[in-house]
Structures are given as C-alpha cells and as structure tokens.
Design a protein around this motif. Structure first.
Motif, mmCIF file in Angstrom:
data_model
loop_
_atom_site.group_PDB
_atom_site.id
_atom_site.type_symbol
_atom_site.label_atom_id
_atom_site.label_comp_id
_atom_site.label_asym_id
_atom_site.label_seq_id
_atom_site.Cartn_x
_atom_site.Cartn_y
_atom_site.Cartn_z
ATOM 1 N N THR A 32 48.358 43.711 42.156
ATOM 2 C CA THR A 32 47.833 43.621 40.781
ATOM 3 C C THR A 32 48.958 43.539 39.747
ATOM 4 N N PHE A 33 50.194 43.787 40.173
ATOM 5 C CA PHE A 33 51.356 43.813 39.274
ATOM 6 C C PHE A 33 51.278 44.951 38.257
ATOM 7 N N VAL A 34 50.404 45.908 38.535
ATOM 8 C CA VAL A 34 50.372 47.154 37.751
ATOM 9 C C VAL A 34 51.292 48.110 38.511
ATOM 10 N N ARG A 35 52.422 48.460 37.876
ATOM 11 C CA ARG A 35 53.493 49.141 38.615
ATOM 12 C C ARG A 35 53.575 50.644 38.379
ATOM 13 N N ALA A 36 52.661 51.176 37.572
ATOM 14 C CA ALA A 36 52.688 52.630 37.333
ATOM 15 C C ALA A 36 51.339 53.073 36.790
ATOM 16 N N THR A 37 51.111 54.382 36.883
ATOM 17 C CA THR A 37 49.929 54.975 36.254
ATOM 18 C C THR A 37 50.407 55.628 34.942
ATOM 19 N N PRO A 38 49.502 56.016 34.063
ATOM 20 C CA PRO A 38 49.923 56.594 32.780
ATOM 21 C C PRO A 38 50.796 57.846 32.963
ATOM 22 N N GLN A 65 46.403 36.893 41.365
ATOM 23 C CA GLN A 65 47.289 37.308 40.283
ATOM 24 C C GLN A 65 48.731 36.989 40.657
ATOM 25 N N LYS A 66 49.461 36.378 39.702
ATOM 26 C CA LYS A 66 50.855 35.992 39.947
ATOM 27 C C LYS A 66 51.811 36.934 39.241
ATOM 28 N N GLU A 67 51.350 37.509 38.145
ATOM 29 C CA GLU A 67 52.121 38.472 37.350
ATOM 30 C C GLU A 67 51.094 39.260 36.546
ATOM 31 N N ILE A 68 51.552 40.265 35.825
ATOM 32 C CA ILE A 68 50.609 41.066 35.039
ATOM 33 C C ILE A 68 49.870 40.177 34.024
ATOM 34 N N SER A 112 47.093 34.910 35.947
ATOM 35 C CA SER A 112 46.070 35.081 36.964
ATOM 36 C C SER A 112 45.288 33.783 37.141
ATOM 37 N N ILE A 113 45.259 33.284 38.364
ATOM 38 C CA ILE A 113 44.645 31.982 38.657
ATOM 39 C C ILE A 113 43.220 32.205 39.183
ATOM 40 N N LEU A 114 42.248 31.573 38.548
ATOM 41 C CA LEU A 114 40.864 31.694 39.044
ATOM 42 C C LEU A 114 40.726 30.936 40.367
ATOM 43 N N ILE A 115 40.289 31.660 41.415
ATOM 44 C CA ILE A 115 40.091 31.017 42.723
ATOM 45 C C ILE A 115 38.764 30.264 42.704
ATOM 46 N N ARG A 116 37.684 30.976 42.348
ATOM 47 C CA ARG A 116 36.379 30.297 42.221
ATOM 48 C C ARG A 116 35.478 31.103 41.294
ATOM 49 N N TRP A 117 34.595 30.373 40.630
ATOM 50 C CA TRP A 117 33.577 31.023 39.802
ATOM 51 C C TRP A 117 32.517 31.659 40.703
ATOM 52 N N THR A 118 31.904 32.765 40.216
ATOM 53 C CA THR A 118 30.755 33.373 40.893
ATOM 54 C C THR A 118 29.776 33.770 39.786
ATOM 55 N N LYS A 119 28.717 34.488 40.126
ATOM 56 C CA LYS A 119 27.756 35.048 39.154
ATOM 57 C C LYS A 119 27.147 34.000 38.218
ATOM 58 N N GLY A 125 49.116 39.892 20.977
ATOM 59 C CA GLY A 125 50.410 40.229 21.577
ATOM 60 C C GLY A 125 50.384 39.964 23.074
ATOM 61 N N SER A 126 51.106 40.785 23.824
ATOM 62 C CA SER A 126 51.163 40.578 25.271
ATOM 63 C C SER A 126 49.791 40.826 25.897
ATOM 64 N N VAL A 127 49.517 40.097 26.974
ATOM 65 C CA VAL A 127 48.218 40.210 27.653
ATOM 66 C C VAL A 127 48.432 40.839 29.026
ATOM 67 N N ALA A 128 47.533 41.758 29.419
ATOM 68 C CA ALA A 128 47.553 42.283 30.792
ATOM 69 C C ALA A 128 46.210 41.945 31.442
ATOM 70 N N MET A 129 46.271 41.291 32.584
ATOM 71 C CA MET A 129 45.040 40.980 33.327
ATOM 72 C C MET A 129 44.648 42.211 34.130
ATOM 73 N N VAL A 130 43.358 42.551 34.089
ATOM 74 C CA VAL A 130 42.915 43.800 34.702
ATOM 75 C C VAL A 130 41.711 43.563 35.602
ATOM 76 N N ASN A 131 41.793 44.077 36.819
ATOM 77 C CA ASN A 131 40.615 44.094 37.690
ATOM 78 C C ASN A 131 39.819 45.357 37.337
ATOM 79 N N ASP A 132 38.495 45.292 37.368
ATOM 80 C CA ASP A 132 37.705 46.441 36.898
ATOM 81 C C ASP A 132 37.956 47.720 37.706
#
Length: 468
Positions: free
Chosen positions: A49-55, A143-146, A149-156, A185-192
């Motif tokens: 996920t390229f999330v490298r730490a917790t708070p 996900q390539k970096e924080i 993020s490349i969409l593989i396929r649409w769903t829903k 500003g900077s964007v972070a992609m987040v999985n739920d």
C-alpha cells in the motif's frame, strides 16, 4: 428430528483442529503473495500500500478526504487535533453519481468529482487553501506509490471508459486543473481496510491490523519491508492489503466447503472467485441460510414440509435477518411470518439454530485468518508475546449480537501468544483516509529533514578535511 437437523448443520461446525489447519494454509498463502515471482499466481494477493508507518500522535492539521466506492461519494473536511489525539470531521457532503455517468467517460466522472469537491470547498470557504487529500477509491487497483494507483478493473456497476489501466490520482488532478479555480496538495491513495487501521491508530498507537467484516471481508497489517519482495528496501515496515477474500480461490479450502457454499458460488456474479469471502461476509450469509431452510423444508424438517414464494427467491432472506433472529425468538416469528411461512415454535427454534451455526462459522473462520496475521507479526518481530490492536469495521461485526465475542474467543485459542485488543473504527474511509495523508506528510517531512541534515554533515566533513 434433532439428529436430522444436526446432519445438515454438522458440515458447518469447524473444530479447533480444522481452524488450525485453515490458519496454516493461509500462512503459506501470505508468504506466496509476498514473493516476487510467486505473487501473480497467489490466491491471496498481498498488495503493497506504500503506507510506511502508523500514527505516532504528532500528526496535526487540516485535510480533505474523498471516498468513492459506490453510487455515492463523500467529500470531507477533517482536522487532526494533536492535543486531544482526535480526528475531527469538520463537515462533509454526499454527492450522487447518476447511472449514465457510471457508464460514461472517465473524463465526465472525474469532472463531476472535481465539481462536487469545488462546491464543497466554496461552502467551507477553503478555496484559497491548498489542503492535502486522502482518496479512498474502493475498486481493484495496483498501487505504484502512495500517490499513484492504477485501476485494474471497474466493479460495482461502473464501466467508465478510459480509466482502466490509468492512474486515478492523475485523472483527478487533471480534472481539477481543467477547472482552474482551486488546487489540492499532496494526495494519498487509501484502501478502505487501511483507512480502518489508521483511523484507530491515532487513539491507540499499537493498532497495526485493520479488518473489515461487512458486505465483503478483508484485512491489512504492518509487514517488515524486507519480506515485501516486490518493493525495494530492507528497513522499516509497510502496510499490506492482504485481499484475504480470495483465500481458497486455488481450491485450498475445498474440504470445508459445503454443498450450500457451492450453490452460493455458482449463482453469484463472480463464480470461482472470493471463496473465503463467500463463507464469511454479509453479502452471502443470508443466502446460505435461505438455501439450508429450503432444503430442510423439502426434507420435512421445517414448516410441515412447505415453503413459500419468498423463501424460494434468491436474496430474499437478508443477512440482517440473521442478527435479528439471533437476538430473540419473537423476531424470528415476525420474519418467518413476513416470508409467508407457516411456522410453529419448534420451527422458530430450528431457524434460530441454523442462523447461529452459519454466523458462528463465519466468526470462527475470521478468527483463524486473524490469528494467522497476528502470529505472523509476532514471529516477524522475534517476540514470545505480542500485544497489538485491531481496528475493525463492517456491519456483520458491528450489528450481530454475538459475532465479536465469538471471533475474539476463537482468536484467543488460535493465537494464545498474542494479546489482541479490538477497536471499532470510526469512518475508516473518511477520517482514516485523512490520517493516512497526515502520516505520509509527517514521513515526507522527516525524510526531507534527514536529507537536509545529511547535507550539513557533508559540509562539516569537508571543512574537517581542509583543517588537516
């Protein structure tokens, strides 16, 4: 009568030994998913996920969050307050996505999102500010970096053209720039699932696992970077989105699947995919119960051998009925009447037993998977005993009267060397997304500070050389 009922329910009752076997199989799958060459054929995808730490509790400031995962999307303005260790939602807005837009062009969709975000900023008087943004985008992505993020396929139900294979952060930024009346500003992609972990991680800094048991099921956890073979680096940790719903897609759970699970799979929109999820999550539990009740009625064990049109209709026995029936027999009687069934008090008790058996299997399978992850963290760190926290979300976990107790009891038996605290998450895809962004900013700032100070050291060294 009782023995005949038990004959149907027996295949759903998984012994502790069987749960341990399931846990061992998942352990192998986690390792396969992390491997550089084995991950493409792994059932459990283990996505970096390229999330490298917790708070760490020092995060602060104002953030935006965007949550797109269905026919509506939310825009939030969030403040992280260091003194109170709190993530406060200042305001939010829900925007709908019309059906034709879900099937139109990607440009239209992202222009719509950028417009709604712009209107929200206007209403909050924030247009002059450039705030960082957390983007929860709940579709299969690589996900390539924080911030890439490349969409593989649409769903829903989405099928916007020109988005699959593209970087969704870039598409969002381009849409904002086309407008030209505000910037972010900077964007972070987040999985739920990651958002779930992070929204708990500010309150409890030992939260290193996120888990969702709702319509679907998934988990993430902090893995040692040296074990994540697809990402360069040896030091530190990275959050891995396991995508554990796919566990068993290679046939590894065949021995615990019942004939009812097989029917649920064959009649689903994605046969052969998400085997584990179909035994656990809210989208399928009601249907498993419905199939069981039909079969038992045909076998004259329920409702004097009669069914009803509603009971014979797929999807008509909703998962929420399971929670309601287990909460009390009078609820069971109301629901059976509403389904057009002729019941007697014994029928109501049997139906309740069926519901209890199906939800109990779900809780115990989840426990086996969670035990695998917590044991992995413990062994990774060379600890005899691990104390950790899981951030949890999802309707099945929140709403079912005894799901959480059953899950926790089973985890204690399956991971006796782990002391696990469970925290129910607050808005992982909103507040959690803001928290991911806050942590990413803190780390970027820290590494910039490190680079600066490295530079200073070099200058000092040069001077030392000259002095000699």
């Amino acid at each position: 009568m009782t023995t005949k009922v038990e004959k149907y329910l027996e295949p759903f009752r998984l012994s502790l030994e069987k749960l341990k076997e399931v846990s061992v199989r998942l352990k192998k799958d986690l390792i396969r998913g992390l491997g550089k060459h084995s991950h493409h054929r792994a059932a459990v995808k283990m996505l970096p996920t390229f999330v490298r730490a917790t708070p760490d509790g020092t995060e602060k400031g104002d953030y935006l969050a965007l949550d797109l995962g269905g026919t509506n999307f939310r825009v939030l303005y969030v403040r992280v307050v260091e003194e109170q260790q709190k993530v406060v939602k200042m305001d939010s807005k829900i925007c709908s996505i019309p059906q034709e837009m879900m099937l139109g062009t990607g440009e239209q969709l992202f222009d719509h999102i950028a417009q709604c975000l712009g209107e929200f900023l206007e209403s909050q008087d924030l247009k002059g500010q450039t705030l960082p943004l957390g983007f929860t985008f709940s579709f299969p992505c690589e996900q390539k970096e924080i911030d890439k993020s490349i969409l593989i396929r649409w769903t829903k139900g989405f099928s916007c053209s020109g988005v699959e294979g593209q970087d969704v952060v870039k598409l969002l930024k381009e849409a904002i720039h086309r407008r030209g009346d505000y910037d972010i500003g900077s964007v972070a992609m987040v999985n739920d699932t990651v958002g779930t972990m992070m929204s708990c991680g500010y309150r409890d800094q030992s939260c290193e696992i996120g888990m969702i048991i709702g319509t679907g099921t998934n988990a993430c956890y902090m893995e040692e970077i040296k074990n994540v073979k697809r990402v360069e680096g040896e030091d530190g940790r990275m959050c891995i989105n396991t995508e554990w719903g796919g566990f068993g897609d290679d046939g590894s759970l065949k021995d615990i699947l019942t004939e009812f699970d097989e029917v649920v799979d064959q009649t689903s929109i994605n046969p052969g995919v998400h085997t584990f999820e179909k035994m656990i999550s809210g989208m399928y539990l009601g249907e498993i119960v419905r199939l069981l009740l039909v079969k038992m009625a045909e076998d004259k064990l329920l409702f004097k051998g009669e069914t009803s049109e509603a009971l014979l209709t797929p999807g008509q026995f909703e998962t929420k009925y399971i929670s309601e029936i287990e909460d009390g027999l009078e609820n069971a009687q109301k629901i059976l009447t509403a389904l057009g069934l002729n019941w007697d008090p014994v029928d109501a008790c049997v139906v309740r037993l069926v519901c209890d058996t199906i939800s109990s299997r779900s809780a115990r399978l989840c426990a086996a998977a969670l035990a695998t992850i917590s044991n992995r963290i413990r062994v990774n760190r060379g600890l005899d005993h691990l104390k950790t926290t899981v951030g949890v979300d999802g309707t099945v976990y929140r709403k079912h009267p005894n799901f959480s107790e059953e899950l926790q009891a089973a985890v204690r038996l399956l991971a006796p060397k782990c002391d696990i605290t469970f925290l129910v998450s607050e808005d992982g895809s909103g507040k959690g997304a803001a928290m991911v962004t806050a942590v990413a900013q803190r780390i970027a700032l820290q590494s910039r500070l490190l680079e600066d100070s490295d530079g200073e050291d070099e200058e000092d060294e040069d001077e030392d050389e000259e002095d000699k």
